[in-house]
Design a protein around this motif. Structure first.
Motif, PDB file in Angstrom:
ATOM      1  N   LEU A 175     -31.009  14.116  67.781  1.00  0.00           N
ATOM      2  CA  LEU A 175     -30.656  15.350  67.841  1.00  0.00           C
ATOM      3  C   LEU A 175     -29.863  15.602  66.336  1.00  0.00           C
ATOM      4  N   GLY A 176     -29.136  14.521  65.665  1.00  0.00           N
ATOM      5  CA  GLY A 176     -28.670  14.773  64.624  1.00  0.00           C
ATOM      6  C   GLY A 176     -29.763  14.865  63.384  1.00  0.00           C
ATOM      7  N   LEU A 177     -30.944  14.352  63.617  1.00  0.00           N
ATOM      8  CA  LEU A 177     -32.043  14.460  62.869  1.00  0.00           C
ATOM      9  C   LEU A 177     -32.543  15.712  62.989  1.00  0.00           C
ATOM     10  N   ILE A 178     -32.848  16.366  64.231  1.00  0.00           N
ATOM     11  CA  ILE A 178     -33.010  17.870  64.220  1.00  0.00           C
ATOM     12  C   ILE A 178     -32.058  18.700  63.525  1.00  0.00           C
ATOM     13  N   VAL A 179     -31.041  18.567  63.833  1.00  0.00           N
ATOM     14  CA  VAL A 179     -29.821  19.284  63.117  1.00  0.00           C
ATOM     15  C   VAL A 179     -29.892  19.274  61.510  1.00  0.00           C
ATOM     16  N   ALA A 180     -30.053  18.042  60.943  1.00  0.00           N
ATOM     17  CA  ALA A 180     -30.051  17.709  59.535  1.00  0.00           C
ATOM     18  C   ALA A 180     -31.314  18.530  58.979  1.00  0.00           C
ATOM     19  N   LEU A 181     -32.404  18.506  59.713  1.00  0.00           N
ATOM     20  CA  LEU A 181     -33.673  19.115  59.394  1.00  0.00           C
ATOM     21  C   LEU A 181     -33.546  20.644  59.287  1.00  0.00           C
ATOM     22  N   SER A 182     -32.818  21.317  60.076  1.00  0.00           N
ATOM     23  CA  SER A 182     -32.449  22.349  60.228  1.00  0.00           C
ATOM     24  C   SER A 182     -31.593  23.186  59.011  1.00  0.00           C
ATOM     25  N   ILE A 183     -30.478  22.342  58.965  1.00  0.00           N
ATOM     26  CA  ILE A 183     -29.524  22.738  57.795  1.00  0.00           C
ATOM     27  C   ILE A 183     -30.460  22.575  56.601  1.00  0.00           C
ATOM     28  N   ILE A 184     -31.125  21.530  56.299  1.00  0.00           N
ATOM     29  CA  ILE A 184     -32.037  21.657  55.160  1.00  0.00           C
ATOM     30  C   ILE A 184     -32.934  22.729  54.881  1.00  0.00           C
ATOM     31  N   LEU A 185     -33.758  22.991  55.807  1.00  0.00           N
ATOM     32  CA  LEU A 185     -34.903  24.104  55.947  1.00  0.00           C
ATOM     33  C   LEU A 185     -34.249  25.522  55.743  1.00  0.00           C
ATOM     34  N   THR A 186     -32.863  25.663  56.395  1.00  0.00           N
ATOM     35  CA  THR A 186     -32.214  26.965  56.094  1.00  0.00           C
ATOM     36  C   THR A 186     -31.434  27.218  55.043  1.00  0.00           C
ATOM     37  N   ASN A 187     -30.761  26.245  54.565  1.00  0.00           N
ATOM     38  CA  ASN A 187     -29.889  26.367  53.325  1.00  0.00           C
ATOM     39  C   ASN A 187     -30.351  26.137  52.163  1.00  0.00           C
ATOM     40  N   VAL A 188     -31.603  25.103  52.296  1.00  0.00           N
ATOM     41  CA  VAL A 188     -32.133  24.738  51.072  1.00  0.00           C
ATOM     42  C   VAL A 188     -33.351  25.708  50.559  1.00  0.00           C
ATOM     43  N   ILE A 189     -34.255  25.867  51.725  1.00  0.00           N
ATOM     44  CA  ILE A 189     -35.512  26.735  51.529  1.00  0.00           C
ATOM     45  C   ILE A 189     -35.298  27.957  52.042  1.00  0.00           C
ATOM     46  N   GLY A 190     -34.345  28.265  53.137  1.00  0.00           N
ATOM     47  CA  GLY A 190     -34.318  29.706  53.771  1.00  0.00           C
ATOM     48  C   GLY A 190     -33.619  30.593  52.613  1.00  0.00           C
ATOM     49  N   TYR A 191     -32.675  29.926  52.009  1.00  0.00           N
ATOM     50  CA  TYR A 191     -31.963  30.985  50.971  1.00  0.00           C
ATOM     51  C   TYR A 191     -32.512  31.273  49.835  1.00  0.00           C
TER      52      TYR A 191
ATOM     53  N   CYS B 189     -23.476  22.894  65.221  1.00  0.00           N
ATOM     54  CA  CYS B 189     -23.267  22.096  63.999  1.00  0.00           C
ATOM     55  C   CYS B 189     -24.257  22.583  62.880  1.00  0.00           C
ATOM     56  N   SER B 190     -25.330  23.255  63.136  1.00  0.00           N
ATOM     57  CA  SER B 190     -26.213  23.917  62.123  1.00  0.00           C
ATOM     58  C   SER B 190     -25.443  24.868  61.359  1.00  0.00           C
ATOM     59  N   ASP B 191     -24.752  25.727  62.356  1.00  0.00           N
ATOM     60  CA  ASP B 191     -23.938  26.996  61.358  1.00  0.00           C
ATOM     61  C   ASP B 191     -22.780  26.385  60.674  1.00  0.00           C
ATOM     62  N   LEU B 192     -21.954  25.660  61.343  1.00  0.00           N
ATOM     63  CA  LEU B 192     -20.718  24.898  60.744  1.00  0.00           C
ATOM     64  C   LEU B 192     -21.084  24.451  59.453  1.00  0.00           C
ATOM     65  N   VAL B 193     -21.895  23.342  59.711  1.00  0.00           N
ATOM     66  CA  VAL B 193     -22.292  22.699  58.224  1.00  0.00           C
ATOM     67  C   VAL B 193     -22.856  23.611  57.226  1.00  0.00           C
TER      68      VAL B 193
END
Length: 224
Positions: free
Chosen positions: A40-56, A89-93
């Protein structure tokens, strides 16, 4: 005043979804072993990277929150609580990474709602038509968050003009998101089905295996 009222409503809805998830997932709430927490932590980490690095990173003036499909996927694999925790976790981080503007709990509610909807794909007593259910709940979650929750949060934060522009952009972006999200979720779920196949007989098996193995479409080659 609107800012505080919407924040309070968002917090109440977040807590309500958490308790609903606990009620739905009484048995599977115990499934969070060390391995599952790591996954689950890995999935959250990928979500954060994909959103905050690529998504923005704007493409032709548009921002596609690619990481949202991982939050939806987390709900499918780990159930309501997994989806809720992934969204939280994704939104918080993500908020800590992009400390700009005003923090609003409504944006957190949007991600939690996406994760919760992911778990609804396998809430039924069997896995029949699970792919159709996946598409339905994915469209439903993205529509509610894009055209209801996010605009309200922007208006409440004093960004009414941005909310109007964002609304028009989302009409264009949503079909593109679906073209990216649907095959991505399908591929991730198929890979997870292979990797976690041995856990199907376990008492605390993953949420998406609670009613048995999933059936994936296979292509048959014909001999000439």
């Amino acid at each position: 005043m609107l800012f505080w009222i919407t924040n309070i409503i968002a917090v109440v809805l977040i807590l309500s979804m958490f308790f609903i998830g606990m009620f739905i997932d009484k048995i599977h709430a115990k499934k969070f072993t060390v391995k599952n927490i790591a996954l689950l932590g890995l999935i959250v980490a990928l979500s954060i990277i994909l959103t905050n690095v690529i998504g923005y990173s704007s493409v032709f003036g548009f921002q596609i929150m690619i990481g949202n499909f991982m939050i939806f996927f987390a709900g499918m694999v780990f159930g309501p609580l997994g989806g809720i925790m992934a969204g939280f976790c994704s939104d918080l981080v993500g908020s800590m990474i992009h400390i700009s503007g005003t923090f609003h709990f409504g944006f957190m509610l949007a991600k939690i709602f996406i994760g919760f909807c992911g778990s609804m794909v396998f809430i039924f007593r069997n896995n029949n038509l699970w792919f159709i259910k996946m598409i339905f709940f994915l469209i439903f979650s993205l529509a509610i968050t894009s055209f209801l929750i996010t605009p309200i949060c922007l208006v409440a934060s004093g960004l009414g003009s941005l909310a109007a522009i964002n609304y028009v952009k989302k009409i264009i972006i949503l079909p593109i998101e679906l073209l990216i999200f649907i095959p991505s979720i399908y591929a991730c779920l198929k890979l997870s089905s292979v990797l976690l196949k041995s856990e199907i007989q376990q008492p605390f098996r993953p949420w998406f295996l609670r009613h048995g193995q999933l059936k994936f479409k296979t292509t048959k080659s014909t001999k000439k």
